[in-house]
Design an enzyme around this catalytic site. Structure first.
Site, PDB file in Angstrom:
ATOM      1  CB  CYS A   2     -31.118  43.837  19.688  1.00  0.00           C
ATOM      2  SG  CYS A   2     -29.788  45.033  19.492  1.00  0.00           S
ATOM      3  NE  ARG A  53     -24.938  46.818  20.810  1.00  0.00           N
ATOM      4  CZ  ARG A  53     -23.886  47.578  21.004  1.00  0.00           C
ATOM      5  NH1 ARG A  53     -23.073  47.317  22.017  1.00  0.00           N
ATOM      6  NH2 ARG A  53     -23.623  48.595  20.209  1.00  0.00           N
ATOM      7  CG  ASP A 106     -29.436  53.393  16.585  1.00  0.00           C
ATOM      8  OD1 ASP A 106     -28.905  52.733  17.497  1.00  0.00           O
ATOM      9  OD2 ASP A 106     -29.999  52.852  15.612  1.00  0.00           O
ATOM     10  CB  SER A 377     -33.900  43.137   1.077  1.00  0.00           C
ATOM     11  OG  SER A 377     -35.068  43.744   1.590  1.00  0.00           O
TER      12      SER A 377
END
Length: 655
Positions: A2, A53, A106, A377
């Site tokens: 976010c 968000r 979370d 990544s």
């Protein structure tokens, strides 16, 4: 993932004004969170929190922010992911301190941890990437915090009696109290590092919170608050070197594959489509291989290619993707596609940023976002496992340089500088067929000039600073600048290591990685509303990496030895073994060609003089030498150009 922001006025404020200001700040971060927005304020305290968000976990309204703890004490705006949050929920249940859960985000887990354990203990138990602002309604205190390795950004600063904070400077600048005065010392740092290292920022009285730190600001003494570390990279270095992993090569490979695989598995948790960047190099190929081993369907992988010789890795990525069976997408980028990104860079990077690999990073993020919302990544492998060529140079070049008497060093440096870089390039090109493979260098002419500089340096630390510096004396270029202290110039903050190579690796992980690489990836990805995750930066992987002895990282003139052994279990060696390539563009030629007029306008001598930030002479000299082909000053010139373009963009948007 976010964008979060907020403000705190010490003497309270009108509710409508607080909400309006917070919403205006949040609107500047829409690219970071296009799915939802929220704002909350306490007018008596003068605090307002806002969030944009990008929905990744718990797409329901139960994941909406700002979010309150169930007991009403805390209110949070949170940017990032806590990968072990389900484990934290289990611990809370086992301790009988878990609330009645409203959803499965979370953020809610984090708040429950704060209630049960306190902020610092919860952070130490958490595995993830994050930045957040937490208002404690009971103690009337604001806490700002950032993840251990610095994956997520957090700016803050007092503007008069108002504290402003947020994911990007764009948000802070939207507040009417913001004073956009450029910090000339930070500008000097930009010229040295191609970025502005934390805790500094381009504007006066604005700071970046350093990785692994939290800042608790109480209402009774807000300006006296100072950041404190809840996790220190140097402690991980010391602990690892103090208790090295004593294991056979096979056992060490097992240990790394287990820990890195666990990190990859945790970071594949998502309620939206997920994929990975794949260059075909060691780092990204390892991450993709471990992802595919944990998936019952083909992982989506993405790469971009360039038509220019020496800059294209797409064919290598395709070979790895075919072997692993991923669902692979590649896009060949023409020069016009890359050049079209340049006008957007000043808006994408909220403070000037001089790493030109920002362009391909933006393009790969743009391609990836067309199909997925989250991408993993391979960043971090070089710093943790000894992958950069400068580490090899420290073991060879610097050791040999030290043995030469000063007079011989100066003579050799002079001889190297007599031959132009272009001439060196042509010479190496002719004799390449008879040279050993380790001498097949990219840009040998520039490396010869760098070697000439190295020959006159007094210490290994100075050797590293030289390699890490674009402009060697930036304070002489920036008018009125005094270059501030950074980790590089503060020996008291240096890690204690047993070798120069390990010291360099530890310094890179605390400077180049968070201030350049992770900034580049965050801004380029979030400009496309794409979340990126970096499994190698799980702090447990970091701590294991420092337990691995150096001889299992660099061996036989090759970096990332142990990481390669993990990869070879999944991908044939022949598909990934080749000279290291950076994620770059042919910037040197573009500056002499299609970008020449644009650059000339920004580097005009009269313009530089009138703006009053740079001494024109050294910049014009480098520009002249670059155009002639006598030297390749692409990196130094690009940093100046990025500041000039950023300055022009900020003047335009402020008008």
């Amino acid at each position: 993932m976010c964008g979060m922001t907020g403000l705190w006025q010490r003497h309270g404020g009108a509710r409508d004004t607080l909400l309006e200001q917070a919403q205006a700040m949040s609107a500047r971060l829409t690219h970071r969170g296009p799915d939802d927005s929220g704002v909350w304020c306490d007018e008596a305290a003068g605090i307002a929190l806002a969030q944009r968000r990008l929905s990744i976990l718990d797409l329901s309204p139960a994941g909406h922010q700002p979010m309150r703890s169930t007991d009403g004490r805390y209110v949070i705006v949170f940017n990032g992911e806590i990968y072990n949050h389900l484990e934290l929920r289990e611990r809370l249940h086992a301790e009988r301190t878990a609330p009645v859960w409203r959803g499965h985000s979370d953020t809610e887990t984090l708040l429950a941890g704060f209630v049960a354990w306190g902020v610092e203990r919860t952070l130490q138990a958490s595995v993830g990437m994050f930045a957040f602002a937490l208002w404690d309604r009971q103690q009337r205190a604001l806490t700002l915090a950032r993840d251990r390795m610095g994956e997520k950004p957090l700016y803050y600063g007092w503007q008069g009696d108002t504290l402003l904070f947020g994911s990007e400077l764009k948000a802070l600048k939207a507040h009417p109290a913001f004073q956009a005065e450029i910090d000339r010392g930070a500008l000097a740092l930009l010229l040295r590092h191609d970025c502005i290292p934390a805790p500094h920022a381009i504007y006066r009285d604005v700071f970046k919170l350093r990785p692994g730190h939290l800042l608790r600001i109480p209402a009774d003494a807000p300006r006296e608050a100072q950041p404190v570390a809840y996790w220190r990279y140097n402690d991980a270095v010391s602990a690892g070197l103090g208790e090295p992993l004593v294991a056979t090569d096979a056992a060490a490979t097992d240990a790394l594959e287990t820990q890195l695989g666990a990190s990859v598995g945790a970071q594949m948790l998502s309620d939206v489509p997920l994929g990975a960047f794949l260059s075909g190099g060691i780092d990204s190929s390892t991450i993709v291989a471990l992802m595919q081993a944990r998936s019952d369907r083909p992982i989506k992988t993405f790469t971009i290619g360039f038509t220019e010789t020496g800059y294209d890795e797409a064919a290598h990525a395709m070979a790895v993707a075919r072997h692993l069976g991923t669902e692979h997408t590649e896009l060949y980028v023409h020069p016009a596609d890359a050049l079209a990104v340049i006008p957007r860079l000043p808006a994408i990077f909220c403070e000037p940023f001089g790493d030109s690999s920002q362009i391909p990073t933006f393009l790969i993020s743009q391609l990836t976002r067309r199909q997925v919302t989250v991408a993993l990544s391979g960043d971090g492998g070089d710093e943790l496992f000894g992958g950069y060529n400068r580490y090899l140079a420290a073991r060879t070049t610097w050791e040999k340089v030290q043995r030469l008497p000063p007079l011989a060093r100066r003579a050799a440096a002079g001889a190297l500088r007599v031959v132009t870089p272009t001439a060196w390039d042509k010479l190496f090109d002719r004799i390449k067929p008879v040279l050993p493979k380790r001498w097949h260098l990219a840009t040998p002419g520039d490396k010869a000039q760098k070697l000439a500089d190295v020959l006159t340096l007094p210490s290994g630390q100075a050797f590293f600073v030289n390699l890490a510096s674009g402009w060697q004396d930036p304070a002489s270029v920036v008018i009125g600048a005094q270059e501030p202290s950074t980790l590089l110039t503060d020996p008291a903050a240096w890690p204690g290591t047993g070798s120069l190579v390990e010291w360099m690796m530890a310094m890179d992980a605390q400077t180049y990685l968070p201030d350049d690489i992770l900034v580049k990836v965050d801004r380029a990805a979030m400009a496309n509303s794409l979340e990126t995750r970096v499994p190698m930066l799980d702090h447990r992987v970091v701590e294991l990496a420092w337990r691995v002895p150096l001889q299992q990282k660099i061996r036989d003139g090759q970096g990332k030895w142990l990481l390669r052994q993990v990869l070879y279990r999944h991908v044939p060696r022949k598909l990934v073994e080749r000279p290291k390539m950076g994620f770059g563009i042919p910037l040197d030629g573009w500056l002499r060609g299609p970008l020449r007029d644009w650059a000339e306008t920004l580097l005009d001598e009269n313009r530089l003089r009138q703006e009053g930030y740079f001494q024109p002479a050294p910049i014009r000299q480098k520009w002249k030498e670059h155009l002639s082909g006598r030297r390749n000053w692409q990196h130094q010139l690009w940093t100046v150009l990025m500041f000039q373009a950023w300055l022009e963009e900020n003047r335009r948007t402020s008008a």
